[in-house]
Design a protein around this motif. Sequence first.
Motif, PDB file in Angstrom:
ATOM      1  N   ASP A 296       3.589  -8.807   3.301  1.00 45.10           N
ATOM      2  CA  ASP A 296       2.467  -8.435   2.215  1.00 45.10           C
ATOM      3  C   ASP A 296       2.828  -7.870   0.799  1.00 45.10           C
ATOM      4  O   ASP A 296       3.278  -6.937   0.933  1.00 45.10           O
ATOM      5  CB  ASP A 296       0.824  -9.332   2.429  1.00 45.10           C
ATOM      6  CG  ASP A 296       0.246  -7.882   2.994  1.00 45.10           C
ATOM      7  OD1 ASP A 296       0.829  -6.721   3.190  1.00 45.10           O
ATOM      8  OD2 ASP A 296      -0.713  -8.134   4.481  1.00 45.10           O
ATOM      9  N   THR A 297       1.635  -7.745   0.291  1.00 46.87           N
ATOM     10  CA  THR A 297       1.875  -6.719  -0.992  1.00 46.87           C
ATOM     11  C   THR A 297       1.281  -5.226  -0.328  1.00 46.87           C
ATOM     12  O   THR A 297       1.593  -4.646  -0.916  1.00 46.87           O
ATOM     13  CB  THR A 297       0.469  -7.464  -1.976  1.00 46.87           C
ATOM     14  OG1 THR A 297      -0.703  -6.747  -1.823  1.00 46.87           O
ATOM     15  CG2 THR A 297       0.927  -8.475  -2.694  1.00 46.87           C
TER      16      THR A 297
ATOM     17  N   ARG B 289       2.158  -4.030   3.265  1.00 48.26           N
ATOM     18  CA  ARG B 289       2.638  -3.678   4.506  1.00 48.26           C
ATOM     19  C   ARG B 289       4.318  -4.415   5.008  1.00 48.26           C
ATOM     20  O   ARG B 289       3.676  -5.708   3.825  1.00 48.26           O
ATOM     21  CB  ARG B 289       1.715  -4.031   5.542  1.00 48.26           C
ATOM     22  CG  ARG B 289       1.478  -4.873   5.615  1.00 48.26           C
ATOM     23  CD  ARG B 289       0.704  -4.600   6.664  1.00 48.26           C
ATOM     24  NE  ARG B 289       0.048  -3.101   7.025  1.00 48.26           N
ATOM     25  CZ  ARG B 289      -1.187  -2.768   6.688  1.00 48.26           C
ATOM     26  NH1 ARG B 289      -1.567  -4.517   5.813  1.00 48.26           N
ATOM     27  NH2 ARG B 289      -1.904  -2.017   6.511  1.00 48.26           N
TER      28      ARG B 289
ATOM     29  N   GLN C 215      -2.462  -9.316   4.713  1.00 47.91           N
ATOM     30  CA  GLN C 215      -2.952 -11.452   3.951  1.00 47.91           C
ATOM     31  C   GLN C 215      -3.596 -12.708   3.779  1.00 47.91           C
ATOM     32  O   GLN C 215      -1.950 -12.889   4.493  1.00 47.91           O
ATOM     33  CB  GLN C 215      -2.887 -10.207   2.069  1.00 47.91           C
ATOM     34  CG  GLN C 215      -2.985  -9.013   1.763  1.00 47.91           C
ATOM     35  CD  GLN C 215      -2.314  -8.222   1.087  1.00 47.91           C
ATOM     36  OE1 GLN C 215      -1.476  -8.759   0.308  1.00 47.91           O
ATOM     37  NE2 GLN C 215      -2.653  -7.095   0.244  1.00 47.91           N
TER      38      GLN C 215
END
Lengths: 220, 861
Positions: free
Chosen positions: A173-174, A176, A201
């Motif tokens: 996701d943004t 990890r 997320q």
Amino acid sequence: MNGCEFSLQGARLSALGSGALWWPEEALLCVSDLHLGKSERMVRRGGAALPPYETRDTLERLEAVINACQPATVVCLGDSFDDLGAALALGQEDRLWINRLQAGRRWVWIEGNHDPGPVDLGGSHLAALHIGPLAFTHIAQATAVGEVSGHYHPKAALHARGRTISRPAFLIDTARVIMPAFGTYTGGLRSETDVLNRLMQPAAQAIMTGKTPVALPMPR
Amino acid sequence: MGAGPHLTARMGAGPQYNSASGGWPPFDSTYGAGPHCNTCYISAMTALPATFQNWFHSKGWSIHPHQQDMLDRADAPSLLLIAPTGGGKTLSGFLPTLIDLADGTHEGMHTLYISPLKALAADIKRNLTTPVEEMGLPITIDERTGDTPATRRKRQRADPPNIFLTTPESLALLVSYEDAPRMFKGLKRVVIDEIHALAESKRGDQMMLALARLQTICPDLKRVGLSATVEDPAAIAHLMARHPDPCEILLADPGPAPDIQMLRTEEAPPWSGGGAAYAIPAVLEEVRRHNTTLIFHNTRAQAEIFFHNLWLANDDSLPIGIHHGSLDREQRARVEAAMVRGDLRAIVCTGSLDLGIDWGDVDLVIQIGAPKNVKRLVQRIGRANHRYNAPSKALLVPANRFEVVECVAALEAVLEGTLDGDPRGQGPRDVLCQHILITACAGPFDEDVLYREFKTAGAYTSLTRAQFDACLDFCATGGYALRAYDRWQRLIQRPDGHWQLRDPRAAQRIRMNIGTIQDTDTLKVRMRRNRGGKPLGEIEEGFAATLTPGDTFLIGGQIVKYEGLRDMTVEVSRDSAKKPKVATFMGTKFATSTQLSDRVQQMFTQDSWPELPPHTAEWLRLQREVSQLPLPGRLLIESFPHDGRAQTAIYGFAGRNGMQTLGLLLTKRMEELGLNPLGFLATDYATLIWGLDQIDDPAPLFDRAAIEKGLETWLGGNAVMKRTFRASATIAGLIERNSPQARKSGRQATFSSDILYDTLYKYDPEHLMLDVTREEAMRGLVDFGRIEEMLDRVEDRIDHRVLSRVSPLAAPLMLEMGRVPVKGAAEEKLLADEAARLMETSGLAQITPAPSHKPKWRVGY
């Protein structure tokens, strides 16, 4: 290179079909959870004597990725050895093999829960490694940003026309990426599991490993 | 349907079974024909002691000739009785024991009774207790199965009962204890009930190895086997003998011939499928006309669907139950109890009810679907009637048109009394490996002694020393070409040469994994906790994985809704959906036997078929007109276009597993020849292959050398081999089903056995476990033997018919389930397509490949 590209905090990364992560800008190759010496540990602790070939097989695949990428840095993201005893018990042939792979490049052993102490093999031993926007560590922290971790051995399953295809997968996701396990004798934890659900997320993706890595919405 | 088919809620006033006899199979004074003894030496009649005679008189019974015979031969080292169900078999086995124990002088265990079913052991205990109490005999009786509580088990080991009832698995566990010699001290007789049910299985092999062990502890142990009618009694005698001692065989009068018919309905059976829903009204009518009916199905899934449909049609609310191996133990026990009480008019069941439990007044057996082999059919029919002199009554219900032919062929086989069965080779070595570990648990052993002990077991008389040594090496070191574990051998040799466990704690792990029954990974199903959490049964993990919350499925005859997974348990709630999915269970997909297949082909040579119902005879006639029927000694292949594909039907009659393997091998061969196969499906008699190109000349496809070569390479990576490997490796102790650290919710610590298979295949192809796997698969799921038999049978006599459209015989194949796509490039494409579709639908496709390039996505972090 047979990879699925994505970016994390500005770093352009490629999730390879083999389960390794490639960062071209830094010529950095990352693999997680090798679990070398797993069969030795099991039999030592009174379990079944599994075929003692997983170290050889894992190193063979690792060598293939290294040959293909020619990385300047290799990061082993923890649980590289099934325990410290297993690291000590590695055969001479396997030690020389690892030495050969390490020659001419930086090699980092990140510590994992299975191998918390230093090992008497080349390379540096770190709790975590920070390069640019990214932090390489074994276990994901909920609040971290730009984190590359392993530990959970995520896998994803997809139902396609009556067939279920389940494979080790990167979860991204943004904030990890959680890497799949690279070791031969490793199982997987389904992406639907609570702990992975909490870490990722809502718009997270899974990239399934295989001949051609494939991105899909993370199965929840 | 109201509250659903809950037995307890629905119990009607069924006819009461008169259990005044205490449940004993009845004795009969009019029993005429004497037993036949094939090793005819006659010993003096052993007279029945007065106590027993009086008891018999008080019941109005007299002793059966074969019971007297068993009594007379009580000193034989091994004795096998073949008697039909209801022939007072069990008492034949126990009579010498009861007489021997009557004076109360024997101390400790006297007779060990082994049954294939836990339920049977419980049943026998109840039935034995009655005469023992009525005659006031000083005999203690107790049972031990997987269900026996720990405190009672402990007591049994400290103070063993005179008569001890158990199962093969519990016996294997008992001989693994250090104190086994003490527990079995004084043991004189072992009675193996329903030995035919164990004869062709690994359970039987394990049992006989455990007996070999007991025989070493108690050299004077006498063996008695009790079997239902079998085709080859000598094979069972060979299995149970203590070699080289002989095993005598006693054949009791088989009783009157069974009354078996095929159900004929106005409505024609469908072209394919196994549900037999068309027959529901007729079956209900039969249930009404009889006291108690057993309705057998070949698979659990079919039993579930049929039961569901039966309930929808059960307007009279007849008390009907369901019984199969995946139902919760408590639920099964409730059905069993209701059955014994005579509260049920019918039970829909599977093989879990196949054995000789005394279920009371069953007067009709209905078999739904073709009885893949005749032997099993006869045993099921034997269940119908426990009145020894009355003929058993049974009804066959074909589920589809082809099964009509198969049923008629099976009927002829029964009437001619020819039972099928293929000879079994040497006992499997995975069981041997497990037994070596079991032996090690009990204490240090000498390898020469153990080898000699194994050779006394029938299945292993031909075991070579080299084979034994390889098994021992596997158990001790893993047996790998790479000797990596010498420090950590599982078994080590002491200075005196005896072998022992390196780490005594390993015994606990080994004991936890004793057994040869392979469960697929199943998950328990229970009602969601806040609604009571009642356990319902189990479903396969693979099936559970396909469920999403809200999906409905059938289990135990009720429709439930999937709510979610918690602690590896499937939680469900009640639901009133009309069209549920059907839970899949471990496949009991038996292949049609060679003999039955031959009979069917023989029927195809007839000019007309007066014995078949018109709808089926007409179908065959049409096939003959349009194409031709498959003929014995020849191979019919039909090619025709359908669905825009080139289709080829191969009528090989090699049984389901064999035809499946043939499909895999032929499609592989077609790929080599550039014929672009797309997929195939297999039934017991045919394989249907579809592809882009038509086959003009099938002969090259059947090139024997090419097929055999294809098999070798194919074996490397296929799922059947992996499944077989998993089973064998589990039995041999390489994979542990249970470990002292019970598995938690996470499972990343365990990995698939497929990985082990691939690793071994790549680095150690000569390893024992791969050899065992190959041997198993060849006679099991791969069933290559049947393909070879087919190739021998037809040689180059191929009848290839090129048709303009689908033939009558091929038409049902079009409707069959279980299509297998040809793998390879196809799966990668499937995966890519589906992933792309999901990305598109979810909207994620727009944000790929660079989510973090758009800062607005960093919400919440």
